[in-house]
Motif scaffolding. Structure first.
Motif, PDB file in Angstrom:
ATOM      1  N   ILE A  16       0.836  -1.203   0.000  1.00 40.75           N
ATOM      2  CA  ILE A  16       0.000   0.000   0.000  1.00 40.75           C
ATOM      3  C   ILE A  16       0.874   1.257   0.000  1.00 40.75           C
ATOM      4  O   ILE A  16       0.593   2.232  -0.710  1.00 40.75           O
ATOM      5  CB  ILE A  16      -0.947  -0.011   1.217  1.00 40.75           C
ATOM      6  CG1 ILE A  16      -1.998  -1.128   1.059  1.00 40.75           C
ATOM      7  CG2 ILE A  16      -1.633   1.339   1.383  1.00 40.75           C
ATOM      8  CD1 ILE A  16      -2.895  -1.288   2.271  1.00 40.75           C
ATOM      9  N   GLY A  17       1.939   1.230   0.799  1.00 40.03           N
ATOM     10  CA  GLY A  17       2.832   2.383   0.818  1.00 40.03           C
ATOM     11  C   GLY A  17       3.483   2.630  -0.533  1.00 40.03           C
ATOM     12  O   GLY A  17       3.550   3.756  -1.015  1.00 40.03           O
ATOM     13  N   ALA A  46       2.301   1.579  -3.455  1.00 45.40           N
ATOM     14  CA  ALA A  46       1.261   1.940  -4.421  1.00 45.40           C
ATOM     15  C   ALA A  46       0.855   3.404  -4.260  1.00 45.40           C
ATOM     16  O   ALA A  46       0.620   4.103  -5.252  1.00 45.40           O
ATOM     17  CB  ALA A  46       0.049   1.027  -4.245  1.00 45.40           C
ATOM     18  N   SER A  47       0.767   3.886  -3.013  1.00 50.15           N
ATOM     19  CA  SER A  47       0.405   5.282  -2.785  1.00 50.15           C
ATOM     20  C   SER A  47       1.465   6.209  -3.366  1.00 50.15           C
ATOM     21  O   SER A  47       1.149   7.219  -4.009  1.00 50.15           O
ATOM     22  CB  SER A  47       0.220   5.542  -1.288  1.00 50.15           C
ATOM     23  OG  SER A  47      -0.797   4.706  -0.760  1.00 50.15           O
ATOM     24  N   GLN A  48       2.711   5.861  -3.152  1.00 50.49           N
ATOM     25  CA  GLN A  48       3.786   6.676  -3.706  1.00 50.49           C
ATOM     26  C   GLN A  48       3.752   6.660  -5.230  1.00 50.49           C
ATOM     27  O   GLN A  48       3.909   7.701  -5.882  1.00 50.49           O
ATOM     28  CB  GLN A  48       5.133   6.159  -3.191  1.00 50.49           C
ATOM     29  CG  GLN A  48       6.316   7.030  -3.575  1.00 50.49           C
ATOM     30  CD  GLN A  48       7.609   6.511  -2.983  1.00 50.49           C
ATOM     31  OE1 GLN A  48       7.654   5.412  -2.444  1.00 50.49           O
ATOM     32  NE2 GLN A  48       8.652   7.282  -3.071  1.00 50.49           N
ATOM     33  N   LEU A  71       1.109   6.119  -7.057  1.00 50.61           N
ATOM     34  CA  LEU A  71      -0.075   6.853  -7.491  1.00 50.61           C
ATOM     35  C   LEU A  71       0.190   8.351  -7.519  1.00 50.61           C
ATOM     36  O   LEU A  71      -0.256   9.061  -8.432  1.00 50.61           O
ATOM     37  CB  LEU A  71      -1.239   6.543  -6.552  1.00 50.61           C
ATOM     38  CG  LEU A  71      -2.592   7.190  -6.891  1.00 50.61           C
ATOM     39  CD1 LEU A  71      -3.058   6.720  -8.260  1.00 50.61           C
ATOM     40  CD2 LEU A  71      -3.625   6.858  -5.834  1.00 50.61           C
ATOM     41  N   VAL A  72       0.917   8.847  -6.532  1.00 52.74           N
ATOM     42  CA  VAL A  72       1.258  10.273  -6.521  1.00 52.74           C
ATOM     43  C   VAL A  72       2.124  10.619  -7.723  1.00 52.74           C
ATOM     44  O   VAL A  72       1.906  11.639  -8.409  1.00 52.74           O
ATOM     45  CB  VAL A  72       1.972  10.634  -5.205  1.00 52.74           C
ATOM     46  CG1 VAL A  72       2.505  12.062  -5.251  1.00 52.74           C
ATOM     47  CG2 VAL A  72       1.026  10.484  -4.025  1.00 52.74           C
TER      48      VAL A  72
END
Length: 268
Positions: free
Chosen positions: A97-98, A100-102, A104-105
């Motif tokens: 998740i970490g 993927a979030s990075q 995505l940004v």
């Protein structure tokens, strides 16, 4: 505190003192001490804590906490909590998740940068085309409306007037609006695009058309918007005059209207 040699000499000194005292007493006239008395005296000297060969003394010293604690920890049994293998997916999930979030940004930033670059490119392209006077290629459709000249009747105003007379008001206004888009693009070379809205068309037409034609186009677009989006009723007189003035204002080139044209249609 006496050193160890001094402590060893103390009993001997005491014993010599005792023997000397006994010898003096014997010399003075007393009886000589027996061997048992001598042995008893020596034994008493040995039992005296002040005359002992070794003496225990309690003192305060600094403790090395690190070494002692480590040694105690080594002596104690260790009880460790083991993570079940079937729960390994939990930290992996949070790690994913970490990441993927990075990611995505980063993708969002890249998309915004790409959009800005595209807008700048289109703006520069349109500016160059206008500056060079390049020939404009009209689109075939604007939004979902077909604006090809061959898809429209030869006399758009008369056809729209016939639809309005039969009570098909929406079809009549739609034909007028679609015909207007076709004429301003194909006849007057207004650089509208397939994604242009009503407001975009008016802004682009204002750069190309004369005030008389702009007034007619503006009145037609506002009437179309009030009927389609606002659900307002349109007076028959307004619709009839828009149909009558279509050919005069949009079919011919700019020289036909410039200087002596008029705007048809009363204010709605």
């Amino acid at each position: 505190m006496h050193s160890r040699p001094e402590r060893r000499a103390l009993p001997l000194l005491a014993l010599c003192t005792l023997l000397g005292t006994a010898s003096i007493a014997w010399a003075v006239g007393g009886d000589a001490p027996t061997q048992a008395e001598v042995d008893k005296a020596v034994e008493a000297v040995k039992k005296d804590p002040n005359l002992a060969a070794e003496k225990s003394i309690r003192t305060l010293t600094w403790k090395d906490w690190g070494k002692d604690d480590k040694k105690e920890d080594e002596d104690k049994p260790v009880h460790r909590l083991h993570w079940p293998r079937w729960l390994d997916w939990i930290p992996n999930l949070f790690g994913w998740i970490g990441q993927a979030s990075q990611m995505l940004v980063y993708l969002l930033i890249a998309a915004l940068v790409g959009l800005i670059i595209l807008l700048i490119y289109r703006l520069m392209r349109d500016t160059r085309l206008e500056a060079k006077g390049s020939k404009f290629v009209a689109p075939t459709h604007v939004q979902d409306l077909d604006i090809r000249p061959e898809s429209l009747p030869p006399d758009i105003g008369a056809a729209a007037r016939a639809l309005w007379g039969r009570g098909d008001k929406r079809a009549a206004l739609a034909l007028l609006y679609r015909g207007m888009l076709s004429r301003v693009a194909h006849v007057h070379a207004v650089p509208i695009r397939d994604s242009s809205t009503e407001g975009d068309c008016l802004a682009l037409a204002a750069r190309k058309l004369d005030p008389v034609r702009i007034a007619y186009v503006t009145q037609l677009v506002r009437t179309w918007q009030r009927f389609t989006y606002g659900g307002q009723a349109i007076d028959d007189a307004v619709a009839v005059e828009l149909c009558a003035g279509f050919a005069q204002n949009l079919d011919g080139p700019a020289s036909d209207v410039a200087g002596g044209g008029r705007v048809t249609g009363a204010a709605a």
